[in-house]
Write an enzyme that holds these catalytic residues in place. Structure first.
Site, PDB file in Angstrom:
ATOM      1  N   THR A   1       0.845  -1.188   0.000  1.00  0.00           N
ATOM      2  CA  THR A   1       0.000   0.000   0.000  1.00  0.00           C
ATOM      3  C   THR A   1       0.887   1.247   0.000  1.00  0.00           C
ATOM      4  O   THR A   1       2.076   1.174   0.265  1.00  0.00           O
ATOM      5  CB  THR A   1      -0.916   0.025   1.230  1.00  0.00           C
ATOM      6  OG1 THR A   1      -0.111   0.124   2.415  1.00  0.00           O
ATOM      7  CG2 THR A   1      -1.758  -1.247   1.307  1.00  0.00           C
TER       8      THR A   1
ATOM      9  N   GLU B   1      -5.736  -3.735  -1.666  1.00  0.00           N
ATOM     10  CA  GLU B   1      -6.253  -4.900  -0.935  1.00  0.00           C
ATOM     11  C   GLU B   1      -7.336  -5.657  -1.695  1.00  0.00           C
ATOM     12  O   GLU B   1      -7.688  -6.780  -1.313  1.00  0.00           O
ATOM     13  CB  GLU B   1      -6.807  -4.455   0.423  1.00  0.00           C
ATOM     14  CG  GLU B   1      -5.768  -3.934   1.393  1.00  0.00           C
ATOM     15  CD  GLU B   1      -5.543  -2.429   1.296  1.00  0.00           C
ATOM     16  OE1 GLU B   1      -5.082  -1.834   2.286  1.00  0.00           O
ATOM     17  OE2 GLU B   1      -5.822  -1.847   0.214  1.00  0.00           O
TER      18      GLU B   1
ATOM     19  N   TRP C   1     -21.506  16.351   8.496  1.00  0.00           N
ATOM     20  CA  TRP C   1     -20.445  15.881   7.613  1.00  0.00           C
ATOM     21  C   TRP C   1     -20.520  16.617   6.284  1.00  0.00           C
ATOM     22  O   TRP C   1     -21.588  16.786   5.696  1.00  0.00           O
ATOM     23  CB  TRP C   1     -20.590  14.369   7.368  1.00  0.00           C
ATOM     24  CG  TRP C   1     -20.161  13.513   8.522  1.00  0.00           C
ATOM     25  CD1 TRP C   1     -19.943  13.924   9.801  1.00  0.00           C
ATOM     26  CD2 TRP C   1     -19.916  12.124   8.501  1.00  0.00           C
ATOM     27  NE1 TRP C   1     -19.577  12.874  10.585  1.00  0.00           N
ATOM     28  CE2 TRP C   1     -19.551  11.736   9.810  1.00  0.00           C
ATOM     29  CE3 TRP C   1     -19.964  11.148   7.511  1.00  0.00           C
ATOM     30  CZ2 TRP C   1     -19.233  10.426  10.157  1.00  0.00           C
ATOM     31  CZ3 TRP C   1     -19.658   9.840   7.837  1.00  0.00           C
ATOM     32  CH2 TRP C   1     -19.290   9.483   9.147  1.00  0.00           C
TER      33      TRP C   1
ATOM     34  N   LYS D   1     -15.889  17.301   9.317  1.00  0.00           N
ATOM     35  CA  LYS D   1     -16.926  17.293  10.348  1.00  0.00           C
ATOM     36  C   LYS D   1     -17.065  18.702  10.892  1.00  0.00           C
ATOM     37  O   LYS D   1     -16.263  19.168  11.695  1.00  0.00           O
ATOM     38  CB  LYS D   1     -16.558  16.306  11.448  1.00  0.00           C
ATOM     39  CG  LYS D   1     -16.446  14.872  10.924  1.00  0.00           C
ATOM     40  CD  LYS D   1     -15.940  13.907  11.972  1.00  0.00           C
ATOM     41  CE  LYS D   1     -15.768  12.519  11.370  1.00  0.00           C
ATOM     42  NZ  LYS D   1     -15.192  11.550  12.325  1.00  0.00           N
TER      43      LYS D   1
END
Length: 541
Positions: free
Chosen positions: A186, A330, A440, A435
């Site tokens: 990653t 992944e 949000w 936030k």
């Protein structure tokens, strides 16, 4: 009694045998800057056999890691076939990583051999001495080997090794399809990079999914151009899928700027090409300036970050269809792709094309809220996206990370919704959600609206501290050179598209959005620049 023929192994070796025999006359063409050099799939198989023999002669045994430090070219494809098919493990090193990350990854993977493109020798020379487990370095093409001479490794010429190796190789037929075939790390945006191991089975099944009509529909009638690097999640699986389909491959090598890429596409006429949005943004600009013809492309799978709808609409005007896809290292990586439902048209179809799409058969996706509550697939409920299935990793190599895996599901770190008909909409990365005052705000939504403005080349939105609201959006934009638009104009533009409380007050005009090693917006850099006062910020209250 069931026939044992049903146990035919799903391995990279079986893909290689099929492509190099049934489609032996197909080919991989590598761009040289002036033209292309061609290798047929039949010759590709012969060269892969010589490479396997050469690696065995150097002492490479089953399960040992063979690293690559290379561009997208025919020699890299030869390693894609030879290393897994001989039972060893292909490890693609990201040539754009910082030295300390490269050193960490090579040591963590315990690489035994590194195959490096000659043009990248100076980069490798900076870190090679610290690759403690590496015994051999194999250089492809011309390169200054003196730069590697004091690293304490045995140095070899790729072509000399192949010339001295036997013409054939006794490929093992008993490789366990669940054994490791390749590994990729990653990007390590938070903490050290994590190793993801791909088995032969996962790579085979992933390739089949890419070839399906609900995937990319690859066939031998296609010509596939992987612009996305082969060190990034195996170029989204495009090389193996093209081999499985018998489709010719067109490799860009080191020529990744808009001018040579467009010239390559105009000359060689690929039908499928994959790259991140920032690449296509540059290609769009060049194509408009020069009146280039890219209409050979029937599909452009695009991912790595959210694809602006404005970018897709602009390419539609040029006769090129960009299809948004989503996945991660992944997930091998393709997980969803945004084909509209049959019968949808016009703005209805665009509503679907702007999503991340439907999950491919073999995978399952769900959205989970606070307290691991399963959220309804109603297109409204927001939560973290979790996924599981036939080519999804269940753990990291040598790293325990139980928080990433939940009851057999992979926690993706993406936040979004799932519609009743299975379309995934990502509103943000969990770490990038803003936030503000208990509500949000989606940074991705704001970015997409900003990039729909004709004077905006790129836009990145991050949350920054605010005394009153805890956090508020900061919009950083890259404007066209001749733009007369100011940040107040952009604020008014966005205000007509989102709720007023979501509109940014803080604005910065920048030369370029920082990017990660795989071309994604690097928002942590913007946050750091803001915190250090390095951005020229205009506040419009």
């Amino acid at each position: 009694m069931w026939s044992t023929m049903q146990d035919y192994p799903l391995t990279v070796g079986s893909i290689m045998r099929y492509a190099t025999t049934v489609f032996g006359s197909s080919h991989v063409d590598t761009f040289t800057g002036d033209g292309t050099r061609r290798t047929t799939y039949a010759d590709l198989g012969k060269r892969a056999a010589r490479l396997a023999g050469a690696l065995r002669a150097l002492g490479v045994q089953a399960d040992q890691r063979v690293a690559t430090f290379m561009w997208n070219n025919a020699e890299h494809l030869e390693t894609y076939l030879a290393v897994p098919s001989m039972g060893a493990v292909l490890h693609t090193l990201n040539i754009r990583l910082f030295p300390d990350q490269l050193i960490y990854i090579a040591e963590h993977a315990e690489d035994d051999v590194v195959i490096v493109d000659g043009s990248l020798v100076p980069l490798l020379a900076k870190v090679l001495r610290e690759f403690k487990t590496v015994r051999h370095v194999i250089v492809v093409g011309p390169g200054d080997l003196t730069a590697l001479a004091d690293a304490g490794k045995e140095l070899h010429s790729y072509e000399d090794l192949l010339a001295a190796a036997p013409e054939s190789y006794d490929w093992p037929q008993d490789i366990d399809e669940r054994s490791a075939a390749a590994m990729c790390y990653t990007s390590g945006t938070t903490g050290n990079p994590k190793g993801v191991v791909y088995s032969h089975r996962t790579m085979y099944l992933h390739s089949m999914a890419v070839c399906t009509g609900n995937g990319m529909g690859l066939s031998s009638a296609d010509k596939v151009l992987p612009v996305v690097p082969m060190f990034h999640a195996n170029a989204w699986g495009l090389p193996y899928a093209a081999l499985m389909a018998g489709a010719p491959l067109l490799m860009p090598d080191r020529f990744l700027q808009s001018e040579p890429l467009v010239r390559l596409m105009e000359t060689e006429r690929p039908t499928v090409a994959g790259a991140v949005p920032s690449i296509w943004n540059d290609v769009l600009r060049y194509t408009r300036e020069h009146g280039s013809d890219l209409t050979s492309l029937r599909m452009v799978p695009c991912g790595g970050s959210a694809v602006p709808e404005s970018l897709m609409r602009s390419f539609d005007e040029l006769g090129v269809r960009i299809v948004q896809a989503w996945g991660m290292t992944e997930t091998s990586p393709l997980a969803t792709i945004a084909h509209p439902p049959v019968g949808s048209a016009g703005e209805e179809a665009w509503r679907y094309r702007a999503t991340q799409g439907r999950v491919l058969c073999g995978l399952e996706v769900r959205v989970v809220g606070d307290g691991d509550t399963l959220m309804p697939a109603d297109g409204v409920a927001v939560g973290e996206v979790e996924i599981r299935g036939s080519w999804i990793t269940g753990s990291y190599y040598k790293d325990e990370d139980p928080a990433k895996f939940h009851d057999g599901w992979l926690r993706t770190g993406d936040v979004g919704t799932l519609s009743p008909d299975g379309y995934l909409v990502l509103t943000d990365r969990a770490k990038d959600v803003i936030k503000s005052g208990g509500e949000w705000i989606s940074s991705v939504e704001l970015e997409n609206h900003l990039m729909a403005h004709p004077d905006v080349i790129e836009a990145a939105v991050v949350g920054v501290p605010d005394d009153r609201w805890d956090e508020r959006p900061l919009a950083s934009v890259v404007l066209r050179a001749d733009a007369s638009t100011g940040v107040r104009d952009l604020q008014e533009f966005v205000a007509g598209r989102v709720a007023r409380w979501q509109v940014p007050e803080r604005w910065a005009v920048i030369a370029e959005v920082p990017k990660t090693s795989v071309g994604k917006f690097d928002k942590k850099v913007l946050r750091k620049q803001y915190a250090e006062g390095a951005l020229d910020v205009t506040r419009l209250d």
